[in-house]
Design a protein around this motif. Structure first.
Motif, PDB file in Angstrom:
ATOM      1  N   ALA A 180       0.815  -1.209   0.000  1.00  0.00           N
ATOM      2  CA  ALA A 180       0.000   0.000   0.000  1.00  0.00           C
ATOM      3  C   ALA A 180       0.852   1.263   0.000  1.00  0.00           C
ATOM      4  CB  ALA A 180      -0.922   0.010   1.221  1.00  0.00           C
ATOM      5  N   ASP A 181       2.101   1.129   0.443  1.00  0.00           N
ATOM      6  CA  ASP A 181       2.965   2.307   0.491  1.00  0.00           C
ATOM      7  C   ASP A 181       3.686   2.572  -0.825  1.00  0.00           C
ATOM      8  OD1 ASP A 181       2.276   2.749   3.088  1.00  0.00           O
ATOM      9  OD2 ASP A 181       3.939   1.596   3.906  1.00  0.00           O
ATOM     10  N   THR A 182       3.511   1.661  -1.769  1.00  0.00           N
ATOM     11  CA  THR A 182       4.198   1.813  -3.047  1.00  0.00           C
ATOM     12  C   THR A 182       3.910   3.160  -3.676  1.00  0.00           C
ATOM     13  OG1 THR A 182       3.784  -0.514  -3.342  1.00  0.00           O
ATOM     14  CG2 THR A 182       4.592   0.677  -5.252  1.00  0.00           C
ATOM     15  N   ILE A 183       2.621   3.490  -3.711  1.00  0.00           N
ATOM     16  CA  ILE A 183       2.218   4.703  -4.413  1.00  0.00           C
ATOM     17  C   ILE A 183       2.784   5.934  -3.724  1.00  0.00           C
ATOM     18  CG2 ILE A 183       0.219   6.059  -5.074  1.00  0.00           C
ATOM     19  CD1 ILE A 183       0.656   3.486  -6.663  1.00  0.00           C
ATOM     20  N   ALA A 184       2.723   5.935  -2.397  1.00  0.00           N
ATOM     21  CA  ALA A 184       3.271   7.087  -1.671  1.00  0.00           C
ATOM     22  C   ALA A 184       4.760   7.231  -1.947  1.00  0.00           C
ATOM     23  CB  ALA A 184       3.028   6.918  -0.179  1.00  0.00           C
ATOM     24  N   THR A 185       5.443   6.095  -2.031  1.00  0.00           N
ATOM     25  CA  THR A 185       6.882   6.151  -2.261  1.00  0.00           C
ATOM     26  C   THR A 185       7.197   6.677  -3.655  1.00  0.00           C
ATOM     27  OG1 THR A 185       7.029   4.209  -0.851  1.00  0.00           O
ATOM     28  CG2 THR A 185       8.980   4.797  -2.090  1.00  0.00           C
ATOM     29  N   ILE A 186       6.488   6.155  -4.652  1.00  0.00           N
ATOM     30  CA  ILE A 186       6.743   6.620  -6.026  1.00  0.00           C
ATOM     31  C   ILE A 186       6.462   8.108  -6.119  1.00  0.00           C
ATOM     32  CG2 ILE A 186       6.059   6.416  -8.439  1.00  0.00           C
ATOM     33  CD1 ILE A 186       5.270   3.570  -7.898  1.00  0.00           C
ATOM     34  N   ALA A 187       5.348   8.515  -5.532  1.00  0.00           N
ATOM     35  CA  ALA A 187       4.971   9.918  -5.642  1.00  0.00           C
ATOM     36  C   ALA A 187       6.020  10.814  -5.001  1.00  0.00           C
ATOM     37  CB  ALA A 187       3.614  10.139  -4.990  1.00  0.00           C
TER      38      ALA A 187
END
Lengths: 177, 161, 452
Positions: free
Chosen positions: C434-441
């Motif tokens: 779930a943290d993937t998107i936050a990390t990419i962003a």
């Protein structure tokens, strides 16, 4: 006059570096008598042979060049006897210094040691150089194409690879109505 | 003469016209942002330009829910199969807007890496010029496409059903 | 839909069709079905994935191989900031390994650069990092000028700083907007783009385009600042800090925002150096490294500003650094506007700059000169150089090789996003999917910059 001495190919002349050469670079060059120091547009550049390349890079990292800022390549094609030149830009946060390594690589044996064991960040740029120029990096963990599709043939940034442009079509019969 | 009584509030039309009208007013674009134009596409949907005024703000992440593909940016040789697959996944009727010079013709990058015009991969209904086209250009393109659909003009892919 | 009639079965008992389970009674057709790629041999996938892990973040002995699942994200995904494709190896909800796969926006710009004259070059490079086009132009122009050995007048330098710092603000605004949107703070999306329009309006007025300006050129800038620029800049300087305070009110202590960003996507300073990561990501780990301070360019050392650093190297720190960098850039812009020198906006070098428009009307030589500069271009003495500027994403370098012709022999852009993307497998190892998107962003990659 200084220029002549700097560009002289003899290794011993590397010791006769300009006096304003930073301490860290002078120490580095003293260990590699074969490497030739060149000042290019005010930037520290060292031409180093393929054999010494990895050792020099390793020594540079230990001397404080913690960042491998960029790896790229130039295809000199028929302008130089040795066709390819690998260009590695190192950066030292500690000394606020940049160092560029130039490594001539012949076209008939385009193999150079990989820097991935020193800087894991050399992974992507070395793959790019492989993709675009066809240089093979020995010891690279993932020697695959990176930008072009896997089944692409040729290495686009080589000078003998055409730009690949298509002629622009102007159709007389397709006039706007 | 006894006045015939009709129920009030009705109008007559044809099924085709009603369907076309309904389609134009709820055209949902698929997010297909590729390059610079994608930023302008986002700007079109965001606060200042507000694409919601035309019933189109619902950018769908899934091609299954989208009617319109806005190809916003340059299409590389590596991306072309992906683009075609996304297009194939969209339900009929569907339309394609080629946004910007690169998507329309390869733009200034006439080289080995780019598909010289997305119309080589998917049928395109509307070309929006510009590098990148401003939000106004894109909105004009969309509105023109809507007008063409509601008037029943030939549009390549939407005509199939 | 005849879903009301129950389907009879053999023994007469009606079988209840659960339409909620199936979703539809219409048998699925093949039409338009997603054509799944041929099942790749697992060994190959594993090899691909394994190859990226050049460190010991992952202990592959932790779980049996068959409990891992490989999923593919992108290249067409709304939250990957372009056409980024990620292969994730999951163990339940935890990412064990990941590999970014790029090249879906490869445009061959470095090849195209070899066919364009030096004067045409900025047109090409400005389309690389399309959120910070002026920084690309600046790096390229500085490289050409260094090879030419020409100096740029003070006014041109000040205009360059003004424009690039405003560009940094607009780029960070998009970063904040998309970062917010990806985590679910949709207001940020609307706010960020609203403020960005303010700056873009000024860019359009000055350069003629909202993006891809081709404004900073070798020798100076394309045109002087438009009349009334002081009023526009004053409006930006007045508006943005107030709006930034609004964002702060919205996010800084927002518990949802904190729990989505604190301690997520962590990276250390040593890892940043090893992977060549620069910009806000490096500074979020506490390293005080900014090329504007380390190797000042275009007279940026004349202005006062601070370099914000973080401590934890997580998504929250990177967000805070971007906020602070916006404030600092506005501070620079303010100083530039106050001290804008008078003078020419481009170098007075006959070789590089075309003659003034008025001269062309009255002088045949000027016309010929103008024609030659725009058809043949100017020749640049042989040499090679590497010039880097601090783009919103980090070190943006231009390596330029000239052999004395009107076109560069080789032009290479050291793209910050390209290197920063290598941080993804490090940041995402052993974190929740779930943290993937936050990390990419929070990486704020621009795929045009990555693939060039």
């Amino acid at each position: 006059m200084n220029d002549e001495m700097e560009r002289a190919p003899e290794g011993s002349d590397a010791d006769v570096a300009p006096p304003d050469l930073p301490q860290v670079l002078a120490g580095l060059l003293a260990d590699f008598p074969e490497a030739v120091y060149v000042e290019s547009a005010g930037q520290h550049t060292v031409v180093v042979s393929r054999e010494d390349y990895h050792a020099l890079a390793s020594a540079a990292r230990d001397a404080g060049f913690e960042v491998c800022a960029d790896v790229t390549c130039v295809d000199w094609f028929d302008r130089r006897p040795i066709r390819f030149e690998l260009v590695v830009n190192l950066l030292s946060h500690r000394h606020r210094l940049r160092l560029r390594l130039l490594v001539p690589v012949p076209a008939d044996d385009p193999v150079v040691p990989s820097l991935c064991d020193l800087w894991p960040g050399a992974n992507f740029p070395e793959r790019e150089v492989f993709d675009m120029f066809g240089l093979v990096f020995e010891g690279h963990p993932d020697p695959t194409r990176i930008l072009m599709p896997d089944d692409w043939e040729g290495h686009p940034l080589r000078k003998d690879f055409g730009v690949g442009s298509v002629p622009v079509q102007f159709k007389e019969s397709h006039k706007a109505t | 003469m006894a006045a015939r009584s009709y129920p009030s509030n009705f109008l007559t039309t044809t099924i085709e016209k009603a369907a076309r009208w309904a389609r134009t007013q709820s055209m949902w674009p698929a997010t297909f942002g590729l390059a610079c134009c994608a930023i302008e596409m986002m700007a079109t949907g965001a606060a200042h330009n507000d694409l919601a005024r035309f019933g189109m703000e619902v950018f769908r992440a899934s091609p299954r829910q989208a009617d319109l593909m806005i190809v916003a940016g340059r299409v590389s040789q590596k991306m072309a199969p992906v683009l075609r697959q996304v297009y194939d996944q969209m339900p009929d009727p569907k339309w394609v807007i080629s946004m910007g010079a690169c998507a329309s013709s390869g733009g200034m990058f006439n080289n080995y890496a780019l598909v010289q015009g997305v119309d080589q991969v998917v049928p395109v209904d509307m070309y929006v010029p510009g590098c990148p086209p401003g939000p106004q250009s894109l909105m004009h393109g969309i509105l023109t496409l809507q007008r063409m659909i509601v008037q029943g003009e030939h549009v390549s892919s939407g005509a199939s059903s | 839909m005849s879903d009301e009639t129950p389907t009879p079965t053999i023994d007469g008992e009606p079988e209840i069709v659960d339409i909620w389970l199936s979703g539809t009674e219409v048998p699925p057709t093949d039409e338009g079905a997603q054509e799944m790629a041929e099942e790749e041999p697992e060994a190959r996938l594993r090899e691909q994935l394994g190859s990226v892990v050049t460190d010991d973040y992952v202990d592959s002995e932790v779980a049996p191989e068959d409990e891992r699942m490989i999923i593919n994200m992108g290249p067409q995904h709304p939250s990957t900031h372009g056409v980024l494709r990620l292969q994730l190896e999951l163990e339940g909800e935890i990412i064990r390994r990941s590999k970014p796969i790029i090249g879906y926006l490869h445009t061959g710009m470095e090849k195209t650069a070899e066919t364009l004259t030096f004067a045409q070059g900025p047109t090409n490079v400005t389309r690389m990092d399309y959120l910070a086009p002026l920084h690309n132009e600046l790096a390229y122009s500085l490289a050409v000028e260094q090879l030419l050995g020409i100096d740029v007048p003070p006014r041109a330098q000040a205009i360059r700083i003004l424009m690039t710092e405003l560009n940094r603000v607009s780029s960070h605004l998009v970063a904040l907007a998309t970062n917010g949107m990806d985590i679910g703070a949709l207001s940020m999306m609307l706010y960020g783009f609203r403020e960005r329009e303010l700056i873009l309006e000024f860019f359009e007025k000055t350069t003629g385009l909202r993006m891809n300006h081709n404004y900073i050129r070798p020798g100076g800038v394309a045109a002087d600042l438009p009349p009334g620029w002081r009023r526009d800049v004053a409006r930006i300087v007045e508006t943005i800090p107030a709006r930034i305070r609004d964002y702060d009110d919205l996010l800084r202590e927002n518990p949802i925002w904190l729990s989505r960003t604190k301690g997520v996507g962590v990276i250390t300073a040593e890892e940043c150096r090893a992977y060549g990561i620069t910009g806000p990501i490096l500074r979020s780990t506490g390293v005080d490294w900014d090329l504007r301070k380390a190797f000042p360019y275009s007279g940026i050392d004349r202005y006062e500003f601070d370099v914000p650093t973080g401590t934890n190297g997580d998504v929250y720190d990177r967000y805070m650094i971007r906020m602070e960098e916006i404030r600092q850039s506005i501070r620079i812009v303010e100083q530039v506007a106050e001290t804008m020198p008078k003078g020419d906006y481009r170098a007075d070098d006959r070789k590089v700059t075309p003659p003034p428009r008025a001269r062309i009307d009255e002088s045949m030589e000027a016309l010929i000169h103008h024609f030659k500069i725009f058809t043949e271009g100017f020749r640049v003495p042989p040499g090679e150089t590497y010039v880097a500027v601090e783009s919103p994403r980090g070190e943006l370098g231009c390596y330029l090789v000239s052999v004395g012709e009107g076109r560069p022999w080789r032009m290479h852009i050291r793209a910050p996003s390209f290197y920063n993307l290598q941080a993804l497998p490090v940041m995402m190892a052993d974190t929740l999917v779930a943290d993937t998107i936050a990390t990419i962003a929070s990486l704020d990659p621009v795929m045009g910059d990555v693939d060039r």
